[in-house]
Write a protein that holds these residues in place. Sequence first.
Motif, short mmCIF file in Angstrom:
data_model
loop_
_atom_site.label_atom_id
_atom_site.label_comp_id
_atom_site.label_asym_id
_atom_site.label_seq_id
_atom_site.Cartn_x
_atom_site.Cartn_y
_atom_site.Cartn_z
N THR A 1 0.82 -1.21 0.00
CA THR A 1 0.00 0.00 0.00
C THR A 1 0.85 1.26 0.00
N LEU A 2 0.28 2.31 -0.59
CA LEU A 2 0.85 3.65 -0.54
C LEU A 2 -0.16 4.54 0.16
N LYS A 3 0.28 5.18 1.24
CA LYS A 3 -0.59 6.09 1.97
C LYS A 3 -0.11 7.51 1.79
N ILE A 4 -1.05 8.38 1.51
CA ILE A 4 -0.76 9.82 1.49
C ILE A 4 -1.56 10.41 2.63
N ARG A 5 -0.86 11.02 3.59
CA ARG A 5 -1.50 11.39 4.85
C ARG A 5 -2.46 12.57 4.71
N SER A 6 -2.05 13.60 4.06
CA SER A 6 -2.87 14.80 3.94
C SER A 6 -2.73 15.28 2.50
N THR A 7 -3.66 14.87 1.67
CA THR A 7 -3.49 15.11 0.23
C THR A 7 -3.54 16.58 -0.13
N LYS A 8 -2.74 16.89 -1.15
CA LYS A 8 -2.73 18.25 -1.71
C LYS A 8 -3.23 18.17 -3.15
N LEU A 9 -3.61 19.31 -3.69
CA LEU A 9 -4.07 19.33 -5.07
C LEU A 9 -3.01 18.75 -6.02
N GLU A 10 -1.75 19.04 -5.73
CA GLU A 10 -0.68 18.58 -6.62
C GLU A 10 -0.39 17.08 -6.50
N ASP A 11 -1.06 16.40 -5.60
CA ASP A 11 -0.94 14.94 -5.54
C ASP A 11 -1.81 14.26 -6.59
N SER A 12 -2.66 15.03 -7.25
CA SER A 12 -3.49 14.46 -8.31
C SER A 12 -2.60 13.89 -9.40
N ALA A 13 -2.75 12.62 -9.68
CA ALA A 13 -1.87 11.94 -10.63
C ALA A 13 -2.36 10.51 -10.80
N MET A 14 -1.73 9.81 -11.74
CA MET A 14 -1.90 8.37 -11.86
C MET A 14 -0.78 7.74 -11.05
N TYR A 15 -1.12 6.81 -10.19
CA TYR A 15 -0.13 6.13 -9.37
C TYR A 15 -0.02 4.68 -9.84
N PHE A 16 1.19 4.30 -10.20
CA PHE A 16 1.44 2.94 -10.68
C PHE A 16 2.24 2.17 -9.64
N CYS A 17 1.82 0.95 -9.41
CA CYS A 17 2.59 0.00 -8.62
C CYS A 17 3.29 -0.95 -9.58
N ALA A 18 4.46 -1.43 -9.21
CA ALA A 18 5.16 -2.43 -10.02
C ALA A 18 5.85 -3.41 -9.09
N SER A 19 6.14 -4.57 -9.62
CA SER A 19 6.89 -5.55 -8.84
C SER A 19 7.89 -6.24 -9.74
N SER A 20 8.95 -6.74 -9.14
CA SER A 20 9.94 -7.52 -9.89
C SER A 20 10.45 -8.65 -9.02
N GLY A 21 11.22 -9.55 -9.69
CA GLY A 21 11.56 -10.81 -9.07
C GLY A 21 12.71 -10.74 -8.08
N LEU A 22 13.72 -11.54 -8.33
CA LEU A 22 14.73 -11.75 -7.31
C LEU A 22 15.76 -10.63 -7.22
N LEU A 23 15.98 -9.93 -8.32
CA LEU A 23 17.01 -8.89 -8.36
C LEU A 23 16.39 -7.58 -8.79
N THR A 24 16.93 -6.47 -8.36
CA THR A 24 16.37 -5.18 -8.76
C THR A 24 16.49 -4.94 -10.25
N SER A 25 17.41 -5.66 -10.89
CA SER A 25 17.54 -5.43 -12.32
C SER A 25 16.57 -6.27 -13.12
N TYR A 26 15.79 -7.09 -12.47
CA TYR A 26 14.81 -7.88 -13.19
C TYR A 26 13.73 -6.98 -13.76
N GLU A 27 13.11 -7.46 -14.82
CA GLU A 27 12.01 -6.76 -15.47
C GLU A 27 10.90 -6.46 -14.47
N GLN A 28 10.35 -5.27 -14.57
CA GLN A 28 9.26 -4.88 -13.69
C GLN A 28 7.93 -5.08 -14.38
N TYR A 29 6.97 -5.49 -13.61
CA TYR A 29 5.60 -5.67 -14.09
C TYR A 29 4.75 -4.59 -13.43
N PHE A 30 4.06 -3.83 -14.27
CA PHE A 30 3.30 -2.69 -13.79
C PHE A 30 1.82 -3.05 -13.62
#
Lengths: 106, 114
Positions: free
Chosen positions: B76-105
């Motif tokens: 989860t991503l929590k934003i405590r006290s939202t501001k107008l400038e927080d308006s955006a698309m937020y993407f989560c991604a994950s990857s496997g065993l190493l940080t250089s592995y391909e990310q899945y969005f």
Amino acid sequence: KNEVEQSPQNLTAQEGEFITINCSYSVGISALHWLQQHPGGGIVSLFMLSSGKKKHGRLIATINIQEKHSSLHITASHPRDSAVYICAVRGNQFYFGTGTSLTVIP
Amino acid sequence: EPEVTQTPSHQVTQMGQEVILRCVPISNHLYFYWYRQILGQKVEFLVSFYNNEISEKSEIFDDQFSVERPDGSNFTLKIRSTKLEDSAMYFCASSGLLTSYEQYFGPGTRLTVT
């Protein structure tokens, strides 16, 4: 300051054309990613490179670590390739380019 | 094929309110990321998370933001006290065993702060 620069910003091609999108970066990296963002906003990872060249179908990605440059090539372009292509690098954090908007006309 | 999922797809909130954006990464992945994209702008890195702690964060990820993996599946991503400038698309991604592995969005959550 843009750690990642892409060119061109916009590209229109006729179906079947060979397309090249370029990416230059200014930071030390451990990996470079090419991403595709569809008009609806979804992001798909196309390639992750740390050296050399990778090919997947009609897509080819190359990277020159010494020159800090990467290219994404699309052979035999098709209208379904129309999307924004984004270059991102993994340095001490992730840095993204502004994207290249590709439109392929039938 | 396994995929990253995000909920909700669109969240509207009033300025000053707290929001929690949820992500379910791919089950055997170990690295998790949050990115945001303000409309018409480039994607920006917020934070990466590994082994139940933040591994990197950008200057955007200030004290208003926090991340958590409350159970074995959610991130989860929590934003405590939202501001107008927080308006955006937020993407989560994950990857496997190493940080250089391909990310899945994930498909993204559009946050609108009014």
